[in-house]
Enzyme design. Structure first.
Site, PDB file in Angstrom:
ATOM      1  N   ASP A  13     -36.956 -14.937   5.223  1.00  0.00           N
ATOM      2  CA  ASP A  13     -36.215 -14.033   4.155  1.00  0.00           C
ATOM      3  C   ASP A  13     -36.403 -14.143   2.787  1.00  0.00           C
ATOM      4  O   ASP A  13     -35.785 -14.259   2.006  1.00  0.00           O
ATOM      5  CB  ASP A  13     -34.557 -14.657   4.347  1.00  0.00           C
ATOM      6  N   HIS A  43     -37.153  -7.204   7.333  1.00  0.00           N
ATOM      7  CA  HIS A  43     -37.822  -7.013   6.313  1.00  0.00           C
ATOM      8  C   HIS A  43     -37.571  -5.912   5.266  1.00  0.00           C
ATOM      9  O   HIS A  43     -37.676  -4.914   5.651  1.00  0.00           O
ATOM     10  CB  HIS A  43     -39.387  -6.960   6.257  1.00  0.00           C
TER      11      HIS A  43
END
Length: 416
Positions: A13, A43
């Site tokens: 992340d 993503h």
């Protein structure tokens, strides 16, 4: 021709997707090569006009016209999730994503049986959950290791009899172990896999060599090095090699070893989704991440101060980088501090791959450790570069490619 490998040096992340999108917007890129993980990747890419997509299996450069995606054999492929992702891309103005996709036939398949087994195991752990995404990726890898000659693979989708046999064996083994699974009958799955094989270009491992000769490639990693199957903090890890190793192996097989730059991605805040060590965690930090909400499988998204100790460990486990991309600098402020050491630990040292007992002992130490926090630096890129002994080549101050600032443009383009 200078290829680039992108790896997250945290718990995931950190912004790999937006960095890959910037790379594909700032230079001609032929193909984004995915080299680990599967449909559990998330993503996020936001365009200047507000369009947004969470890339799971497609490369994060897919918004850029002509940029292709190749799913290597190290990816666990979920055709059902892939179809849903392609539908969303069409809805946000990218109708040809499947036309620009190639998939290695050796890649493992993630099926509804893997997903059901994954969720059953995680639910049974109760308060001791590992933080799985619940999509069956780890289950598919585990089954592939236990039954390498029988595990369903992408190439099987073009051969109904083979796939039927392998799916049936998979379902029967998992049912015998776990009881009835919340998954459809095998015959109901076969048409979907056949349609996938007809729609998508399935290739062999030799295909990538031609792609690497044809143009610049960006190798896009998933998850983060601190979640690596061998070097992460066991058992709060992923069933995936999250370092540069898979990408380097693919390059070497294609005769292109040493032609790719190693780019590590870090957030200015150290975060993780779900349980496990996060030594610098600070619930009072005034941050939120709308792209990473609490969910039933991973749990809460947690924020901490910048953890130079953990990120130095990730750098060592990954074998070093040529440079760093530092993201989320728009969150930097006086509340955010930097951790250079813990109360009982100054440095973490990676051990040999495969020693999970060592990693579990390390996890226990980290769960007891407390951070020693220093005040926020006035120049975050300079401070991070000094702590990690690696240049910051790119800074990100927002979610779009236009929010990226190359610090050393020449170095970003240079081979290792």
């Amino acid at each position: 021709m200078n290829h680039v490998m992108v790896v997250d040096l945290g718990y995931g992340d950190a912004g790999k997707g937006t960095v890959v999108d910037w790379l594909c917007a700032s230079r001609p890129v032929h193909t984004v090569v995915r080299f680990n993980g599967g449909a559990q990747a998330a993503h996020n890419v936001v365009l200047r006009d507000g369009r947004h997509h969470t890339f799971a299996q497609f490369g994060a450069g897919t918004f850029r016209p002509g940029v292709r995606t190749h799913l290597s054999r190290h990816v666990v492929v979920d055709p059902l999730a892939l179809a849903a992702e392609a539908d969303h891309l069409t809805a946000v103005g990218v109708p040809d994503a499947l036309d620009r996709l190639t998939v290695d036939g050796e890649a493992l398949l993630a099926t509804p049986y893997h997903r059901a087994a994954n969720r059953a195991r995680e639910t049974a752990r109760g308060a001791d959950r590992h933080g799985s995404c619940g999509l069956g990726v780890g289950e598919a890898v585990a089954y592939g290791l236990a039954h390498p000659d029988e595990a369903p693979r992408v190439a099987d989708c073009a051969h109904a009899a083979v796939l039927r046999r392998r799916l049936t064996a998979l379902r029967d083994r998992l049912t015998a172990e776990l009881g009835p699974l919340d998954a459809p009958p095998v015959e109901d799955c076969l048409p979907t896999y056949a349609a996938f094989a007809e729609r998508v270009a399935i290739v062999d491992r030799a295909y990538l060599a031609g792609v690497l000769r044809a143009g610049t490639c960006v190798f896009e990693g998933a998850q983060g090095v601190l979640l690596d199957e061998w070097h992460g903090f066991h058992p709060y890890t992923t069933w995936s090699t999250t370092t540069f190793a898979n990408a380097e192996a693919l390059l070497a097989e294609a005769g292109r070893a040493g032609t790719a730059q190693r780019l590590g991605v870090l957030r200015v805040t150290t975060t993780r989704h779900g349980p496990g060590p996060l030594v610098t965690e600070e619930p009072a930090l005034p941050f939120a991440d709308p792209r990473n909400p609490t969910n039933p499988w991973q749990g809460r998204f947690r924020f901490g101060h910048f953890d130079a100790v953990a990120h130095r460990y990730a750098l060592a486990a990954a074998g070093g980088v040529d440079g760093l991309a530092l993201t989320h600098l728009d969150l930097a402020g006086p509340a955010l501090r930097i951790c250079r050491r813990y109360d009982t630990i100054d440095r973490l040292t990676p051990g040999p791959a495969g020693d999970l007992e060592r990693q579990a002992a390390l996890t226990a130490r980290l769960l007891r450790a407390r951070p020693v926090l220093d005040e926020a630096p006035t120049d975050w890129p300079a401070a991070v570069a000094a702590e990690l002994s690696a240049p910051v080549l790119l800074t990100s101050h927002g979610p779009t490619a236009e929010d990226k600032v190359p610090a050393l443009t020449a170095a970003v383009s240079a081979p290792r």
